[in-house]
Every structure is written in structure tokens, then in C-alpha cells.
Write an enzyme that holds these catalytic residues in place. Structure first.
Site, mmCIF file in Angstrom:
data_model
loop_
_atom_site.group_PDB
_atom_site.id
_atom_site.type_symbol
_atom_site.label_atom_id
_atom_site.label_comp_id
_atom_site.label_asym_id
_atom_site.label_seq_id
_atom_site.Cartn_x
_atom_site.Cartn_y
_atom_site.Cartn_z
ATOM 1 N N ASP A 38 -0.394 3.923 -5.010
ATOM 2 C CA ASP A 38 -1.041 4.454 -3.802
ATOM 3 C C ASP A 38 -0.744 5.945 -3.608
ATOM 4 O OD1 ASP A 38 -2.590 4.328 -1.530
ATOM 5 O OD2 ASP A 38 -0.946 3.639 -0.249
ATOM 6 N N ASN A 86 -10.874 -2.619 -0.981
ATOM 7 C CA ASN A 86 -11.300 -1.271 -1.384
ATOM 8 C C ASN A 86 -12.820 -1.122 -1.507
ATOM 9 O OD1 ASN A 86 -8.330 -0.700 -3.418
ATOM 10 N ND2 ASN A 86 -8.765 0.037 -1.349
HETATM 11 C C1 IPE Z 1 -3.655 -0.644 -1.746
HETATM 12 O O1 IPE Z 1 -3.813 0.660 -1.305
HETATM 13 C C2 IPE Z 1 -4.572 -0.921 -2.890
HETATM 14 C C3 IPE Z 1 -4.305 -0.195 -4.106
HETATM 15 C C4 IPE Z 1 -3.376 0.687 -4.305
HETATM 16 C C5 IPE Z 1 -5.175 -0.505 -5.196
HETATM 17 P P1 IPE Z 1 -4.784 1.025 -0.089
HETATM 18 O O2 IPE Z 1 -4.717 2.479 0.047
HETATM 19 O O3 IPE Z 1 -6.114 0.423 -0.303
HETATM 20 O O4 IPE Z 1 -4.091 0.266 1.121
HETATM 21 P P2 IPE Z 1 -4.156 0.552 2.668
HETATM 22 O O5 IPE Z 1 -5.598 0.677 3.048
HETATM 23 O O6 IPE Z 1 -3.415 1.824 2.919
HETATM 24 O O7 IPE Z 1 -3.469 -0.613 3.292
HETATM 25 C C1 IPE Z 2 -4.665 4.381 -4.332
HETATM 26 O O1 IPE Z 2 -4.783 5.614 -3.770
HETATM 27 C C2 IPE Z 2 -5.806 4.030 -5.245
HETATM 28 C C3 IPE Z 2 -6.679 2.963 -4.743
HETATM 29 C C4 IPE Z 2 -6.534 2.350 -3.623
HETATM 30 C C5 IPE Z 2 -7.780 2.594 -5.573
HETATM 31 P P1 IPE Z 2 -5.603 5.863 -2.443
HETATM 32 O O2 IPE Z 2 -7.010 6.200 -2.815
HETATM 33 O O3 IPE Z 2 -5.466 4.720 -1.517
HETATM 34 O O4 IPE Z 2 -4.893 7.121 -1.879
HETATM 35 P P2 IPE Z 2 -4.564 7.442 -0.353
HETATM 36 O O5 IPE Z 2 -3.768 6.293 0.165
HETATM 37 O O6 IPE Z 2 -5.868 7.592 0.347
HETATM 38 O O7 IPE Z 2 -3.782 8.691 -0.407
HETATM 39 MG MG MG Z 3 -4.084 4.321 -0.112
#
Ligand code: IPE
Ligand code: IPE
Ligand code: MG
Length: 260
Positions: A38, A86
Site C-alpha cells: 500500500d 479496488n
Molecule cells: C488494500 O489497499 C489493497 C491493496 C493494497 C491491494 P487499499 O488502499 O485499497 O485499502 P484502503 O482503501 O486504504 O482500506
Molecule cells: C496500493 O496503493 C495499490 C493498490 C491498492 C492496488 P494505493 O493505490 O492504495 O496507494 P495509496 O494508498 O492511495 O497511497
Molecule cells: Mg491504499
């Protein structure tokens, strides 16, 4: 590259060069490490880049972490790449992520195969676009006989979705007389999950500062040791993983019992 640029594009530089991490880690190692990758979006935003640039940089972190885990003898690594939630993201980001997955497998499959990585996708893979599905299937097939490290890529994965699917399959098999109600126990339920046959994660890492599981491995993480880190995933390097393992080694894992 100047010091300033190096700082901005930290993960374009080899991470291992300036870090002191051992080649061998003594003591009890986690058998299975799970990582919520993340922070890609925030990493990109801080640099005025599109979110997809963060996801691309995150792929480099994944490469580094697979290498480190292989070197240290970690047997199972599960990485959260795309959750069932997602899909709520803008379509162009979703498309970018799926394209990156295909690109990653196309570019890295040979090397992963040579390094003994066995790839397996967990999640609702049937619902993915054909190209992504085919890539994952190819990776699974090519690496099926490898046994150095087992890499599970959680994609279109949700812990609740996994539990719903498990209940449906159990009911299905019960109605066909394959199993009967009396044999339903924790072991049997685990066999109906995507992770069937894989030990539960011992260490679950979430970088990026968020303190939640976001629907990741809900059943399997019942007794995982949790490590939360403020580093954004594209900046995550071997030393961060080493710190997480050291933290794991200091924990007293009692599983509900009394310490020795
Ligand atoms: C969790 O991260 C999913 C992945 C890293 C693939 P998110 O960024 O989607 O989670 P939330 O929305 O902060 O809970
Ligand atoms: C994790 O990074 C990747 C996926 C969830 C696919 P994010 O895209 O959630 O990154 P932040 O949390 O917005 O920084
Ligand atoms: Mg994220």
C-alpha cells in the site's frame, strides 16, 4: 544521478548497496510473510506523478522483496495486489493496474522461474479480463514445479468474498454427499479457501501508515504477527523487511496458551 533526484526516485537506485542486512538471518524465521502493498498513490502524488507511476514503482519493490525473501529462505510470500474493493477506483487506474500486472509477468516470469519461484494467483481470477487471466495462468503453469519460494499474488481478492465462496462450495459438496455436516471443522474450512494447502501467514506487514487489514486474509491472519510501517510501498526495501522480521522474532507467540 544527483542526490536530489536519487531521493525523489529512490527506488530506481539499487537498495541493497547502502544497507546493512545479513545474507543469513539467524533465529526463527516466519514461514509465511503476507504483505499489503500500500501507498503507491501517495508516493506518486508527492512527486506530482500520476498514480500509475506509483504502481509501477511498487512493482520494483515487489521484485526486491521477492529477492530478499528467496535469499533468506522464506518459503511463502503472499502479496495483496488488487482487492475486491479496488474496482471502486477510476477505470483508467484499474486498467493501468491490470496492464502492469501483465507487463510484470511478461518481463519477470523467466527470472522468477530461474530463481525457483512458484507463482499462484489467489482471488476471483475468473472475473479478470482475459489478458490478465492468461498471464496469471501462464505464470502458474510455467512455475508449477518450483519449490524455492511460493509466491501468492492476491488479485481481485477479498477475505469476505473468499469466505462466501467457501460457504457456497461447502454447501454444494454437502448437497452432493461429498462431505457431511459433521466433518465441518476449521481444517476442512481452510481446505475450501483460495489458500488451501498453504500455511497461515506468521507475519503480516502493511506499509504506508494505515492500520487496517482492508479485507486481506481474514481467516488466515487469525494469529499472524502484525507489523505496520510508515514507509510507502514504492520506497520499501530490504532493510525494512529485515526490520519487520526482527520485530517478528522478538514477539512471544502464545496462541492463547501460557508462555514457557
Ligand atoms: C488494500 O489497499 C489493497 C491493496 C493494497 C491491494 P487499499 O488502499 O485499497 O485499502 P484502503 O482503501 O486504504 O482500506
Ligand atoms: C496500493 O496503493 C495499490 C493498490 C491498492 C492496488 P494505493 O493505490 O492504495 O496507494 P495509496 O494508498 O492511495 O497511497
Ligand atoms: Mg491504499
Amino acid at each position: 544521478m544527483s542526490g536530489f533526484l536519487r531521493k525523489i526516485f529512490k527506488n530506481e537506485e539499487p537498495q541493497e548497496n547502502n544497507k546493512k542486512t545479513p545474507d543469513v538471518i539467524s533465529g526463527t524465521l516466519p514461514v509465511h510473510i503476507a504483505i499489503i502493498m500500500d501507498g503507491n498513490g501517495r508516493w506518486a502524488k508527492r512527486r506530482g506523478l500520476p498514480r500509475t507511476a506509483g504502481h509501477r514503482a511498487g512493482m520494483e519493490s515487489l521484485k526486491r522483496v521477492i529477492k530478499s525473501c528467496t535469499k533468506w529462505g522464506i518459503k511463502y510470500l503472499t502479496v495483496y495486489a488488487f482487492s475486491t474493493e479496488n474496482w471502486k477506483r477510476p477505470q483508467d487506474e484499474i486498467d493501468g493496474l491490470m496492464n502492469l500486472l501483465v507487463e510484470y509477468i511478461t518481463k519477470e516470469l523467466n527470472e522468477m522461474h530461474q530463481n525457483g519461484v512458484r507463482v499462484r494467483a489467489i482471488g476471483n481470477i475468473e472475473a479478470l479480463a482475459q489478458k490478465a487471466r492468461q498471464s496469471l495462468e501462464k505464470a502458474e503453469k510455467t512455475t508449477a514445479n518450483n519449490d524455492k519460494i511460493y509466491l501468492q499474488i492476491a488479485i481481485n481478492y477479498g477475505g469476505r468474498n473468499e469466505i462466501v465462496n467457501m460457504v457456497k462450495s461447502v454447501l454444494d459438496d454437502a448437497s452432493q454427499g461429498i462431505i457431511n455436516g459433521e466433518c465441518i471443522d476449521e481444517k476442512l474450512i481452510a481446505q475450501y479457501l483460495y489458500t488451501s494447502g498453504i500455511p497461515d501467514p506468521d507475519l503480516l506487514i502493511r506499509p504506508s501508515g494505515e492500520l487496517r487489514l482492508s479485507n486481506f486474509l481474514l481467516w488466515q491472519s487469525a494469529y499472524a504477527e502484525l507489523v505496520f510501517d510508515n514507509i510507502l510501498w514504492p520506497d520499501y526495501c530490504e532493510q525494512d523487511l529485515y526490520r519487520a522480521i526482527c520485530s517478528f522474532q522478538k514477539r512471544s507467540r502464545r496462541f492463547g496458551a501460557v508462555a514457557d
